[in-house]
Design an enzyme around this catalytic site. Structure first.
Site, PDB file in Angstrom:
ATOM      1  N   GLU A   1      -4.508  -8.922   3.978  1.00  4.92           N
ATOM      2  CA  GLU A   1      -5.091  -8.489   5.256  1.00  4.92           C
ATOM      3  C   GLU A   1      -6.353  -9.260   5.646  1.00  4.92           C
ATOM      4  OE1 GLU A   1      -2.876  -4.741   3.893  1.00  4.92           O
ATOM      5  OE2 GLU A   1      -3.902  -6.427   2.961  1.00  4.92           O
TER       6      GLU A   1
ATOM      7  N   GLU B   1       0.826  -1.216   0.000  1.00  3.54           N
ATOM      8  CA  GLU B   1       0.000   0.000   0.000  1.00  3.54           C
ATOM      9  C   GLU B   1       0.860   1.266   0.000  1.00  3.54           C
ATOM     10  OE1 GLU B   1      -4.070  -0.580   2.161  1.00  3.54           O
ATOM     11  OE2 GLU B   1      -2.590  -1.749   3.265  1.00  3.54           O
TER      12      GLU B   1
END
Length: 724
Positions: A135, A115
């Site tokens: 995640e 990210e």
């Protein structure tokens, strides 16, 4: 330990290289995030900096956010410990900053690491770098803008797939998808990234903010259809888990209302998910699995594991052939011994079938399959055993046969050779009764299918040497298993804890509860199938043999149901012959076989335990509890006797060995979320109504009365010391 830090070096070319230092994977700990903000701000303000390159030290970009922070949040319930990375750092400081940034990716960029890279204006990668957003596997979702930027870079369909599956891709695929701008050799990575950053600064290459891209999203109607399909899929594949649907909703928010609104919603929902029971359970299992590698008086006394190059497996049946397959796939030379050439041929063919199955499912390349098969050799005697490092006995659960084999292998194997048994229930002291090398005798309990199931239960007796345990732990890791060391008793940790599972189900059936309703409720709770379909799958012979062992060892709390004997007498043998509680036909899912109902009625007549001769009335929740609370009760006895090193080991073994849902955190963790008090009161009530099978253990009663969690460490008793 190496210091956790972020450094910045400004070259004569005007490029600031910002480097993350947090070995082994450069996790984004809170000091790292603060350091990134500080260095980025400094680089932005300095007149001698034209552009920025972000990288990680030691050949790894970043493995993602430091999930130790999740543990702290779970312990306190305080989400203010989570730093504002998404808006404050990635949007405001990096992506919307005044100077262009390039991510130089090597090794891996996972989760928050990827990210951060998405927030840069270009991404250059070394070959074979892992990229992914895993995640969801921890009960949360990407929280640093990944739900918004990934679809804008690679398209919605592929982005949803990567997030929903949590599976990484390699940088080569990333380049094809548009996630990576260029792939260069590791030696060139920084040089090319620096030049790329300068090219952006000097407008020779596009200054691309991925949050503002829309060309790969497609039309609203296309996006709506992709997300609709994704929702339907996760309702099937991720039941009882909130993070998948929440992630899809956040992606949708960004598509409808723009990337920045999506980022804001993502940050809010991320914090909600961190506090969910699902996240608590999955994070607990993650750390518990790591803890299994620490075994007091084994891994902390300075011993080093010896190399195990050659292993003999005795018995080429389902388990033996699976164990041999697992070993051969990890480049261990294997001798498979059988009693005659017909059985040996069957065993060798089973190994070939296991390996070719992996090839056909694209889990194994053909060259590795050929290599694995080339190092397996068959044998009908012990002549090849003279230079073995380990022998694993995997014959049927027959005590005299196992005792005979152990007496024989002790004579023919070298003195360093580890003598292991794959027994699932029999006390190791009984198996090794007639041997003198009791320090070399150990349990290597695999779960079926042995080349696929991830757990290896390592069973030690009071006399097993620390060296033998350490060696087998190393073998377990080599063959990609999670080794968990347990003490010796009938059933050891896993099967001992779960023996009440099927017995509780049989009690319920004989109390008048519908067999298919029981299976449905257990599957809804999150196990892959209910106890009766599981019995069909494993075979009734196994249920009879195992039941006999447990009745002998724990006669005070076992239930003998006549149902399996009745099924076998009626010619049923579960999946083996296509008829059990269910009908099994090739190419179709198992269907309930209602012709089994008269057999069940006969079992009820014989046991005669229905109060007043009438079926009991129970809720769906009570069905789950009457089957799983006795399992918790037995887990309490296992903890009390010190059969496991720590309570979390039972959580790991229940998830990896018995497919207990990982998002519930394992059997003991789940019990603590339900509460020892409720479990104790329920079992006490049922024991008064239906007998000793439900009688609460002393450990459970004590914990419930004092309000102590079942997982809390107990003072080591004399029993504990003797078991471990």
């Amino acid at each position: 330990m190496a210091p956790v830090k972020v450094t910045m070096e400004v070259g004569t070319d005007g490029v600031a290289v910002i480097t993350i230092f947090n070995p082994p994977v450069n996790a984004l700990a809170i000091p790292i995030i603060a350091g990134l903000k500080e260095k980025w701000t400094e680089a932005t303000m300095r007149n001698d900096v034209k552009a920025i390159v972000l990288t990680g030290n030691g050949g790894r970009f970043s493995g993602g956010f430091d999930i130790n922070v999740f543990q702290k949040v779970h312990a306190t319930g305080d989400t203010s410990q989570m730093p504002d990375v998404s808006v404050d750092l990635v949007v405001n400081t990096m992506e919307d900053g005044k100077k262009p940034a390039v991510a130089a990716i090597e090794g891996l960029a996972l989760g928050g690491g990827l990210e951060l890279a998405l927030g840069c204006h270009a991404r250059i990668a070394a070959p074979q770098a892992q990229l992914g957003l895993p995640e969801l596997s921890l009960g949360v979702m990407p929280g640093f803008g990944g739900t918004q930027r990934l679809p804008r870079l690679i398209g919605l369909s592929k982005a949803v797939e990567l997030m929903m599956t949590s599976k990484p891709i390699m940088s080569e695929e990333g380049k094809k998808l548009g996630l990576i701008d260029a792939i260069v050799p590791s030696s060139e990575l920084l040089k090319v990234s620096r030049q790329w950053a300068l090219d952006i600064a000097e407008r020779r290459k596009p200054w691309m903010r991925s949050l503002h891209k829309t060309d790969k999203i497609g039309s609203l109607s296309e996006a709506h259809e992709i997300l609709k399909v994704a929702r339907e899929q996760v309702k099937q594949t991720a039941k009882n888990m909130p993070q998948h649907l929440a992630c899809i909703e956040v992606i949708e928010e960004g598509i409808i209302h723009g990337g920045y609104n999506g980022v804001l919603k993502e940050a809010k929902v991320f914090k909600d998910l961190v506090l969910s029971d699902t996240s608590k359970g999955l994070v607990h299992i993650f750390f518990s699995q790591r803890a299994t590698s620490k075994v007091p008086n084994v891994t902390d006394i300075g011993l080093k594991p010896r190399t195990v190059k050659k292993v003999a497996v005795i018995g080429g049946g389902l388990m033996g052939s699976g164990i041999a397959t697992a070993l051969a796939l990890s480049n261990t030379i294997v001798i498979l011994k059988e009693i005659n050439s017909e059985f040996l041929q069957k065993g060798m063919k089973a190994i070939e079938a296991n390996v070719s199955g992996l090839v056909s499912r694209k889990k194994l390349p053909q060259d590795k399959a050929d290599k694995a098969l080339s190092i397996v050799k068959g044998a009908l005697d012990y002549s090849d055993f003279k230079d073995m490092d380990m022998v694993i006995e995997a014959v049927i659960e027959n005590v005299p046969l196992k005792q005979k084999i152990f007496s024989e292998i002790e004579k023919v194997c070298p003195p360093h050779c580890i003598l292991a048994t794959n027994t699932s229930t029999i006390d190791l002291n009984i198996i090794g009764e007639n041997t003198t090398s009791k320090d070399r005798i150990i349990g290597a309990h695999f779960f079926s299918p042995a080349h696929i199931m991830p757990l290896l239960e390592i069973v030690r007796t009071e006399k097993t040497s620390a060296q033998a345990i350490l060696d087998l732990m190393a073998v377990g890791k080599t063959i990609k298993k999670v080794p968990v060391v347990v003490g010796n008793c009938t059933g050891f940790a896993v099967n001992r804890t779960f023996f009440p599972y099927s017995q509780g189900a049989h009690i319920l059936v004989n109390l008048g509860v519908d067999v298919f309703r029981i299976d449905t409720q257990i599957a809804s709770f999150g196990l892959p199938m209910g106890p009766f379909q599981l019995q069909d799958l494993t075979g009734y012979g196994v249920a009879v043999a195992v039941g006999k062992e447990f009745r002998s060892a724990f006669s005070d709390r076992t239930f003998k149901s006549p149902l399996i004997d009745l099924l076998m007498k009626s010619g049923r043998n579960g999946k083996n012959n296509g008829k059990g509680y269910y009908i099994y036909e090739k190419g179709s899912k198992p269907r309930p076989d209602f012709t089994v109902l008269p057999i069940i009625e006969e079992s009820r007549r014989l046991t005669n335990i229905m109060p007043g001769g009438k079926p009991i009335s129970v809720t769906d929740q009570e069905i789950v509890e009457m089957i799983l609370f006795p399992v918790v009760n037995e887990a309490c006895r296992v903890l009390d006797e010190g059969i496991v090193v720590r309570a979390s080991d039972l959580d790991v073994t229940s998830v990896l060995g018995m497919s207990f849902p990982s998002y519930r955190g394992g059997i003991v963790f789940w019990a603590d979320t339900v509460g020892a008090g409720h479990i104790y009161r329920s079992l006490k009530k049922w024991s008064e109504l239906y007998g000793n099978f439900f009688k609460p253990s002393r450990f459970l009663e004590e914990r419930a009365t004092k309000g102590i969690p079942l997982s809390a460490p107990s003072s080591t008793s004399s029993v504990s010391r003797s078991r471990m």
